[in-house]
Motif scaffolding. Structure first.
Motif, PDB file in Angstrom:
ATOM      1  N   THR A  14      -9.763   2.685   9.484  1.00 10.46           N
ATOM      2  CA  THR A  14     -10.190   3.330   8.158  1.00 10.46           C
ATOM      3  C   THR A  14      -8.785   3.486   7.564  1.00 10.46           C
ATOM      4  O   THR A  14      -7.813   3.479   8.226  1.00 10.46           O
ATOM      5  CB  THR A  14     -10.860   4.919   8.259  1.00 10.46           C
ATOM      6  OG1 THR A  14      -9.783   5.530   9.093  1.00 10.46           O
ATOM      7  CG2 THR A  14     -11.974   4.669   9.043  1.00 10.46           C
ATOM      8  N   VAL A  15      -8.424   3.661   6.457  1.00 15.25           N
ATOM      9  CA  VAL A  15      -7.387   4.103   5.600  1.00 15.25           C
ATOM     10  C   VAL A  15      -6.685   5.193   6.392  1.00 15.25           C
ATOM     11  O   VAL A  15      -5.400   5.240   6.441  1.00 15.25           O
ATOM     12  CB  VAL A  15      -7.378   4.176   4.253  1.00 15.25           C
ATOM     13  CG1 VAL A  15      -6.233   4.651   3.361  1.00 15.25           C
ATOM     14  CG2 VAL A  15      -7.935   2.856   3.467  1.00 15.25           C
ATOM     15  N   GLU A  16      -7.445   6.343   6.578  1.00 17.44           N
ATOM     16  CA  GLU A  16      -6.988   7.483   7.150  1.00 17.44           C
ATOM     17  C   GLU A  16      -6.275   7.335   8.678  1.00 17.44           C
ATOM     18  O   GLU A  16      -5.166   7.748   8.918  1.00 17.44           O
ATOM     19  CB  GLU A  16      -8.132   8.431   7.327  1.00 17.44           C
ATOM     20  CG  GLU A  16      -8.475   9.132   6.152  1.00 17.44           C
ATOM     21  CD  GLU A  16      -9.373   8.128   5.265  1.00 17.44           C
ATOM     22  OE1 GLU A  16      -9.567   8.417   4.122  1.00 17.44           O
ATOM     23  OE2 GLU A  16      -9.888   7.189   5.892  1.00 17.44           O
ATOM     24  N   GLN A  17      -7.025   6.135   9.550  1.00 16.08           N
ATOM     25  CA  GLN A  17      -6.266   6.039  10.839  1.00 16.08           C
ATOM     26  C   GLN A  17      -4.931   5.004  10.302  1.00 16.08           C
ATOM     27  O   GLN A  17      -3.976   5.296  11.063  1.00 16.08           O
ATOM     28  CB  GLN A  17      -7.098   4.861  11.466  1.00 16.08           C
ATOM     29  CG  GLN A  17      -8.375   5.796  12.034  1.00 16.08           C
ATOM     30  CD  GLN A  17      -9.526   4.688  12.657  1.00 16.08           C
ATOM     31  OE1 GLN A  17     -10.213   4.143  12.110  1.00 16.08           O
ATOM     32  NE2 GLN A  17      -9.541   4.852  14.023  1.00 16.08           N
ATOM     33  N   ILE A  18      -5.052   4.174   9.364  1.00 13.43           N
ATOM     34  CA  ILE A  18      -3.763   3.487   8.970  1.00 13.43           C
ATOM     35  C   ILE A  18      -2.414   4.303   8.691  1.00 13.43           C
ATOM     36  O   ILE A  18      -1.527   4.255   9.296  1.00 13.43           O
ATOM     37  CB  ILE A  18      -3.898   2.366   8.034  1.00 13.43           C
ATOM     38  CG1 ILE A  18      -4.939   1.470   8.377  1.00 13.43           C
ATOM     39  CG2 ILE A  18      -2.759   1.893   7.396  1.00 13.43           C
ATOM     40  CD1 ILE A  18      -5.294   0.381   7.710  1.00 13.43           C
ATOM     41  N   SER A  78      -1.211  -5.557   4.833  1.00 13.82           N
ATOM     42  CA  SER A  78      -0.749  -4.861   3.669  1.00 13.82           C
ATOM     43  C   SER A  78      -1.009  -3.423   3.528  1.00 13.82           C
ATOM     44  O   SER A  78       0.084  -2.901   2.983  1.00 13.82           O
ATOM     45  CB  SER A  78      -1.603  -5.723   2.449  1.00 13.82           C
ATOM     46  OG  SER A  78      -1.485  -7.129   2.592  1.00 13.82           O
ATOM     47  N   LEU A  79      -2.131  -2.815   3.867  1.00  9.85           N
ATOM     48  CA  LEU A  79      -2.394  -1.459   3.906  1.00  9.85           C
ATOM     49  C   LEU A  79      -1.171  -0.760   4.716  1.00  9.85           C
ATOM     50  O   LEU A  79      -0.979   0.238   4.082  1.00  9.85           O
ATOM     51  CB  LEU A  79      -3.656  -1.227   4.200  1.00  9.85           C
ATOM     52  CG  LEU A  79      -4.889  -1.833   3.618  1.00  9.85           C
ATOM     53  CD1 LEU A  79      -6.411  -1.534   3.912  1.00  9.85           C
ATOM     54  CD2 LEU A  79      -4.582  -1.037   1.891  1.00  9.85           C
ATOM     55  N   LEU A  80      -1.036  -1.379   5.883  1.00  8.32           N
ATOM     56  CA  LEU A  80      -0.115  -0.522   6.699  1.00  8.32           C
ATOM     57  C   LEU A  80       1.247  -0.813   6.173  1.00  8.32           C
ATOM     58  O   LEU A  80       2.352   0.419   6.267  1.00  8.32           O
ATOM     59  CB  LEU A  80       0.120  -1.286   8.122  1.00  8.32           C
ATOM     60  CG  LEU A  80       0.971  -0.416   9.199  1.00  8.32           C
ATOM     61  CD1 LEU A  80       0.637   0.908   9.430  1.00  8.32           C
ATOM     62  CD2 LEU A  80       0.617  -1.182  10.547  1.00  8.32           C
ATOM     63  N   ASN A  85       5.546   2.324   3.599  1.00 13.60           N
ATOM     64  CA  ASN A  85       6.747   2.413   2.639  1.00 13.60           C
ATOM     65  C   ASN A  85       6.479   3.895   1.612  1.00 13.60           C
ATOM     66  O   ASN A  85       7.391   4.506   1.198  1.00 13.60           O
ATOM     67  CB  ASN A  85       6.810   1.132   1.410  1.00 13.60           C
ATOM     68  CG  ASN A  85       7.568  -0.147   2.300  1.00 13.60           C
ATOM     69  OD1 ASN A  85       8.578  -0.274   2.273  1.00 13.60           O
ATOM     70  ND2 ASN A  85       6.781  -1.028   2.575  1.00 13.60           N
ATOM     71  N   SER A  86       5.307   4.031   1.938  1.00  9.08           N
ATOM     72  CA  SER A  86       5.068   5.527   1.011  1.00  9.08           C
ATOM     73  C   SER A  86       5.372   6.561   1.647  1.00  9.08           C
ATOM     74  O   SER A  86       5.720   7.569   1.136  1.00  9.08           O
ATOM     75  CB  SER A  86       3.380   5.464   0.703  1.00  9.08           C
ATOM     76  OG  SER A  86       2.918   6.065   1.920  1.00  9.08           O
ATOM     77  N   LEU A  92       7.705  -4.593   5.881  1.00 13.53           N
ATOM     78  CA  LEU A  92       7.476  -5.732   5.249  1.00 13.53           C
ATOM     79  C   LEU A  92       6.210  -6.300   6.024  1.00 13.53           C
ATOM     80  O   LEU A  92       6.239  -6.571   7.348  1.00 13.53           O
ATOM     81  CB  LEU A  92       8.481  -6.902   5.455  1.00 13.53           C
ATOM     82  CG  LEU A  92       8.270  -8.164   4.830  1.00 13.53           C
ATOM     83  CD1 LEU A  92       8.293  -8.015   3.166  1.00 13.53           C
ATOM     84  CD2 LEU A  92       9.383  -9.258   5.153  1.00 13.53           C
ATOM     85  N   SER A  93       5.274  -6.718   5.267  1.00 15.35           N
ATOM     86  CA  SER A  93       4.033  -7.353   5.850  1.00 15.35           C
ATOM     87  C   SER A  93       4.273  -9.075   5.905  1.00 15.35           C
ATOM     88  O   SER A  93       5.099  -9.673   4.981  1.00 15.35           O
ATOM     89  CB  SER A  93       2.655  -7.021   5.258  1.00 15.35           C
ATOM     90  OG  SER A  93       2.955  -7.752   4.023  1.00 15.35           O
ATOM     91  N   GLN A  94       3.620  -9.515   7.019  1.00 18.04           N
ATOM     92  CA  GLN A  94       3.965 -11.008   7.300  1.00 18.04           C
ATOM     93  C   GLN A  94       2.594 -11.732   7.772  1.00 18.04           C
ATOM     94  O   GLN A  94       2.142 -11.162   8.798  1.00 18.04           O
ATOM     95  CB  GLN A  94       4.969 -11.338   8.369  1.00 18.04           C
ATOM     96  CG  GLN A  94       6.422 -10.789   7.738  1.00 18.04           C
ATOM     97  CD  GLN A  94       7.073 -11.839   6.858  1.00 18.04           C
ATOM     98  OE1 GLN A  94       7.889 -12.775   7.425  1.00 18.04           O
ATOM     99  NE2 GLN A  94       7.067 -11.625   5.572  1.00 18.04           N
ATOM    100  N   THR A  95       2.256 -12.749   7.280  1.00 18.23           N
ATOM    101  CA  THR A  95       1.175 -13.369   7.625  1.00 18.23           C
ATOM    102  C   THR A  95       1.467 -14.118   8.974  1.00 18.23           C
ATOM    103  O   THR A  95       2.694 -14.246   9.326  1.00 18.23           O
ATOM    104  CB  THR A  95       0.542 -14.590   6.774  1.00 18.23           C
ATOM    105  OG1 THR A  95       1.542 -15.533   6.568  1.00 18.23           O
ATOM    106  CG2 THR A  95       0.104 -13.805   5.320  1.00 18.23           C
ATOM    107  N   GLY A  96       0.654 -14.825   9.851  1.00 19.29           N
ATOM    108  CA  GLY A  96       1.103 -15.779  10.856  1.00 19.29           C
ATOM    109  C   GLY A  96       2.103 -16.843  10.588  1.00 19.29           C
ATOM    110  O   GLY A  96       3.092 -16.924  11.142  1.00 19.29           O
ATOM    111  N   ALA A  97       1.669 -17.388   9.396  1.00 22.34           N
ATOM    112  CA  ALA A  97       2.612 -18.600   8.951  1.00 22.34           C
ATOM    113  C   ALA A  97       4.023 -17.952   8.521  1.00 22.34           C
ATOM    114  O   ALA A  97       4.927 -18.526   9.023  1.00 22.34           O
ATOM    115  CB  ALA A  97       1.990 -19.181   7.862  1.00 22.34           C
TER     116      ALA A  97
END
Length: 399
Positions: A14-18, A78-80, A85-86, A92-97
């Protein structure tokens, strides 16, 4: 100091857990740590995405399925990152690639080929937390691929190996136990366990860690901590064997549910027939386990087991086998389970097998196959007998 952490799907459901995880990570960065955080898809997101694909067709094209499944982890990173940042953490988020994870093999079951660690090191010069999508990478064609079951664990340990750091795996259980507490409520926690025992347990049914990730840890000397998310007081360290670990003959009992057992009768007794059968199974990427072979006169009886979720691959392979050998007869059973006792102390202990067979006799428990390794003994049993068998073995070996 840099640490690699991984949070499983139940931890970020959930967003709350994140947001709670973001606050936890903020506290760690305030202690001077740089963090690489690997995350899974939120809750049952992966299952939901698979269900959507299967609502269209029961056999979605695997390249497109990989592209779809990768969305789950990308949502979480992205959510984390937004949450961090908030609260004032440079993340910074990164995909596997983007994280430099190159893969090889077939879609939905790929393996990590290599990781460009310099990409992450450079990002950590600017950011306090780099969040990497677990379970995914990119192959030589530039296609997104996924790593199969436990792929996020594998991603985390592989990153820790490349960065030469320890790895902390956080999930919904507070470490490794002598048995699955959901099956045997009296199971005891294990503070430290060897790589070999954990690999054996993972291969034999333990869901705590994926075997490939522990194998990577052993190969590169990565100490792996497994604990419950945001409750780090208790957990298990997976590391090199110690004398204390070797004193006990049996460390744990593991169970794999939903096992397919296959018997193939009337296999020709030739030098190539058995080899041909396993080559056909390999060509269809069936993960074979618990092989046994018996020969009567000129007739070969072959049996093996495999995970129930590989039934699609198995069906294709069995068609190939029957086409190659029209005289064979195939029997399948899908209500079995594999039960295994594991212990690094078995290397030097005697009487373990005797005690196990005596326990099965005393409890009137039927088994169908038996296989052994240096540190384990495994049986196939009826799924209905799982709980009483685990309880009987735990009692016999004080687990």
């Amino acid at each position: 100091m840099t640490t690699v952490l991984k949070f499983g799907g139940s931890s970020v459901a959930t967003v709350e857990q994140i947001q709670s995880i973001a606050n936890y990570l903020k506290n760690r960065t305030e202690q001077g740590e740089k963090l690489v955080v690997v995350v899974s898809a939120m809750g049952k997101m992966t299952d939901s995405l698979i269900a959507q694909a299967q609502a269209i067709t029961d056999r979605p094209e695997r390249r497109e399925l990989d592209r779809l499944l990768a969305i789950g982890e990308e949502q979480t990173i992205s959510l984390l990152s937004i949450a961090l940042n908030s609260v004032g953490v440079k993340a910074l988020s990164q995909t596997g690639a983007q994280a430099g994870i190159s893969t090889m093999g077939v879609h939905t079951k790929s393996k990590i080929k290599q990781i460009d660690g310099d990409l992450l090191r450079k990002k950590l010069e600017t950011y306090d937390v780099v969040i990497v999508a677990g379970f995914q990478g990119v192959n030589e064609l530039g296609d997104v691929t996924t790593l199969g079951r436990g792929g996020s664990d594998t991603t985390a340990v592989a990153l820790a190996a490349v960065l030469d750091k320890r790895c902390e795996i956080y999930t919904d259980v507070d470490g490794v136990y002598t048995a699955d507490p959901r099956i045997h409520q009296a199971a005891q926690p294990i503070p430290q366990i060897s790589y070999d025992e954990m690999m054996e347990m993972s291969a034999l049914g333990s869901k705590v860690m994926e075997m490939r990730s522990v194998e990577l840890g052993k190969k590169y000397g990565v100490h792996i901590f497994v604990g419950k998310t945001l409750e780090s007081e208790r957990g298990t360290w997976i590391m090199e064997a110690t004398e204390t670990m070797e004193q006990k003959a049996v460390t744990s009992v593991s169970v794999t549910k939903n096992v397919l057992t296959v018997s193939i009768k009337h296999v020709p007794q030739t030098n190539s027939a058995v080899a041909d059968i396993f080559e056909l199974l390999s060509n269809r990427h069936v993960n074979i386990d618990m092989i046994s072979q018996t020969t009567f006169d000129s007739d070969v009886f072959l049996s093996f087991s495999c995970p129930l979720d590989e039934e699609e691959f198995l069906e294709e392979a069995l068609k190939d086998i029957i086409d190659r050998f029209p005289t064979v007869k195939v029997d399948r059973h899908n209500e079995h389970a594999k039960l295994s006792v594991v212990g690094i102390g078995m290397r030097d202990a005697t009487g373990v097998a005797s005690k196990l067979f005596a326990t099965f006799r005393a409890e009137n428990i039927t088994f169908y196959q038996v296989t052994t390794s240096e540190i384990s003994i495994s049986y196939t049993i009826a799924q209905a007998d799982i709980e009483r068998t685990v309880a009987a073995i735990a009692n016999a070996f004080s687990l």
